[in-house]
Motif scaffolding. Structure first.
Motif, mmCIF file in Angstrom:
data_model
loop_
_atom_site.group_PDB
_atom_site.id
_atom_site.type_symbol
_atom_site.label_atom_id
_atom_site.label_comp_id
_atom_site.label_asym_id
_atom_site.label_seq_id
_atom_site.Cartn_x
_atom_site.Cartn_y
_atom_site.Cartn_z
ATOM 1 N N UNK A 91 47.743 50.270 31.317
ATOM 2 C CA UNK A 91 46.324 50.589 31.387
ATOM 3 C C UNK A 91 45.668 50.600 30.009
ATOM 4 N N UNK A 92 46.443 50.793 28.942
ATOM 5 C CA UNK A 92 45.882 50.745 27.594
ATOM 6 C C UNK A 92 45.306 49.365 27.304
ATOM 7 N N UNK A 93 45.981 48.337 27.803
ATOM 8 C CA UNK A 93 45.475 46.970 27.659
ATOM 9 C C UNK A 93 44.420 46.671 28.705
ATOM 10 N N UNK A 94 44.664 47.126 29.925
ATOM 11 C CA UNK A 94 43.760 46.825 31.036
ATOM 12 C C UNK A 94 42.374 47.406 30.798
ATOM 13 N N UNK A 95 42.282 48.573 30.134
ATOM 14 C CA UNK A 95 40.983 49.214 29.881
ATOM 15 C C UNK A 95 40.086 48.365 28.988
ATOM 16 N N UNK A 158 49.685 54.173 42.545
ATOM 17 C CA UNK A 158 48.701 54.832 41.689
ATOM 18 C C UNK A 158 47.698 53.886 41.060
ATOM 19 N N UNK A 159 47.619 52.648 41.572
ATOM 20 C CA UNK A 159 46.720 51.653 40.980
ATOM 21 C C UNK A 159 45.261 52.059 41.176
ATOM 22 N N UNK A 160 44.922 52.479 42.377
ATOM 23 C CA UNK A 160 43.531 52.839 42.674
ATOM 24 C C UNK A 160 43.081 54.019 41.813
ATOM 25 N N UNK A 161 43.918 55.037 41.709
ATOM 26 C CA UNK A 161 43.573 56.211 40.895
ATOM 27 C C UNK A 161 43.438 55.837 39.424
ATOM 28 N N UNK A 163 42.612 52.896 38.116
ATOM 29 C CA UNK A 163 41.390 52.130 37.905
ATOM 30 C C UNK A 163 40.168 53.044 37.963
ATOM 31 N N UNK A 164 40.187 54.027 38.879
ATOM 32 C CA UNK A 164 39.076 54.966 38.992
ATOM 33 C C UNK A 164 38.953 55.811 37.728
ATOM 34 N N UNK A 165 40.085 56.256 37.206
ATOM 35 C CA UNK A 165 40.072 57.077 35.989
ATOM 36 C C UNK A 165 39.542 56.293 34.793
ATOM 37 N N UNK A 166 39.825 54.989 34.775
ATOM 38 C CA UNK A 166 39.370 54.143 33.676
ATOM 39 C C UNK A 166 37.933 53.654 33.887
ATOM 40 N N UNK A 167 37.402 53.859 35.097
ATOM 41 C CA UNK A 167 36.061 53.383 35.403
ATOM 42 C C UNK A 167 35.969 51.873 35.375
ATOM 43 N N UNK A 168 37.048 51.217 35.763
ATOM 44 C CA UNK A 168 37.142 49.765 35.660
ATOM 45 C C UNK A 168 36.903 49.110 37.007
ATOM 46 N N UNK A 169 36.072 48.092 37.028
ATOM 47 C CA UNK A 169 35.806 47.380 38.266
ATOM 48 C C UNK A 169 36.972 46.443 38.590
ATOM 49 N N UNK A 170 37.155 46.232 39.873
ATOM 50 C CA UNK A 170 38.296 45.448 40.335
ATOM 51 C C UNK A 170 37.848 44.535 41.474
ATOM 52 N N UNK A 171 38.374 43.313 41.481
ATOM 53 C CA UNK A 171 38.105 42.355 42.540
ATOM 54 C C UNK A 171 39.372 42.165 43.350
ATOM 55 N N UNK A 180 36.086 51.636 48.558
ATOM 56 C CA UNK A 180 34.794 52.037 48.020
ATOM 57 C C UNK A 180 34.281 51.024 47.019
ATOM 58 N N UNK A 181 33.268 51.403 46.254
ATOM 59 C CA UNK A 181 32.631 50.475 45.312
ATOM 60 C C UNK A 181 33.557 50.078 44.166
ATOM 61 N N UNK A 182 34.583 50.874 43.920
ATOM 62 C CA UNK A 182 35.504 50.575 42.819
ATOM 63 C C UNK A 182 36.133 49.200 42.979
ATOM 64 N N UNK A 183 36.550 48.868 44.188
ATOM 65 C CA UNK A 183 37.206 47.588 44.471
ATOM 66 C C UNK A 183 36.245 46.714 45.260
ATOM 67 N N UNK A 184 35.864 45.610 44.669
ATOM 68 C CA UNK A 184 34.915 44.706 45.314
ATOM 69 C C UNK A 184 35.671 43.731 46.219
#
Length: 248
Positions: A91-95, A158-161, A163-171, A180-184
């Motif tokens: 997640x350090x890179x993904x952010x 724990x992928x969804x959590x 991504x939510x913690x990082x506030x990162x959008x996902x397709x 929810x809106x987090x994952x398009x």
């Protein structure tokens, strides 16, 4: 048995990286002598992972016993798996990315229920993959039985959590609908409004880039048909991920 020279579509950088890890391993455990030097052991394992060569083929090609081949391969996979990043580390890179693409793939195996995937109509292990906006492989999850739904697997890892913690959008595809809106995901229905149709067109163009990561995994031909214990598949996926990043 006839033996002939072959090639592996990997760079010498990958071989040097793996040989370096094996040199450190042998130094740590105090190994004095082996049937194969580190470079040959590294080449043997790359032939197994990349080309899918069997233990019998490798034993004949390298002039050693099948049991020795098994030990050498298992040792290297454990060494590489220990280097694989956890999701928290990845997640350090993904952010730093604008967004990520999430998808699941099925690694075919010889097994029965609970490894049957209704989505793919075959038996296998479910692996979740995260890629950057260009489809480059960033992280691969531990393997779960193929009967596990993609959304269930993503939550379990724990992928969804994360991504939510990082506030990162996902397709992602429709298998992840309901997060929810987090994952398009795609809009569903026959009579969609024009803006929803445009969204689906854009979505498809972005998601198709994620298929490159699947091709990256399946480029390691061992993963196209696994015949080992399902308990070993997670470490094999981790080993492939480490080698992929080492060669990038």
């Amino acid at each position: 048995m006839l033996v002939y020279p072959s090639s592996i579509d990997l760079s010498t950088r990958t071989l040097r990286f793996l040989a370096g890890q094996l040199t450190a391993r042998r130094r740590d455990i105090g190994t004095r002598w082996r049937r194969l030097p580190v470079a040959r052991q590294a080449l043997l394992v790359l032939a197994h992972l990349r080309c899918g060569d069997t233990y019998a083929q490798l034993a004949a090609g390298f002039g050693i016993g099948i049991a020795t081949v098994y030990r050498y391969i298992r040792e290297v996979i454990e060494v590489l798996a220990a280097l694989a990043p956890t999701l928290t580390e990845a997640m350090k890179t993904i952010r730093t990315k604008a967004f990520v693409i999430l998808d699941g793939t099925l690694l075919p195996i010889d097994a029965d229920t609970p490894y049957y995937s209704g989505k793919h109509k075959r038996h296998g292990m479910n692996v979740q993959v995260l890629t950057d906006p260009f489809g480059r492989l960033l992280w691969a999850s531990p393997a779960l039985p193929g009967s596990t739904h993609d959304l269930t697997a993503a939550r379990q890892h724990g992928i969804i959590d994360a991504l939510a913690a990082a506030g990162l959008k996902c397709w992602a595809d429709k298998a992840y609908q309901g997060v929810g809106k987090l994952v398009r995901v795609l809009f569903r229905g026959r009579h969609l409004k024009q803006w929803k149709r445009r969204h689906n067109t854009t979505h498809a163009k972005i998601r198709c880039l994620g298929e490159q990561a699947m091709a990256t995994l399946k480029g390691w031909r061992l993963l196209r048909k696994l015949r080992c214990s399902t308990n070993r598949i997670t470490n094999i996926v981790k080993a492939v991920l480490v080698l992929h990043h080492a060669s990038a």
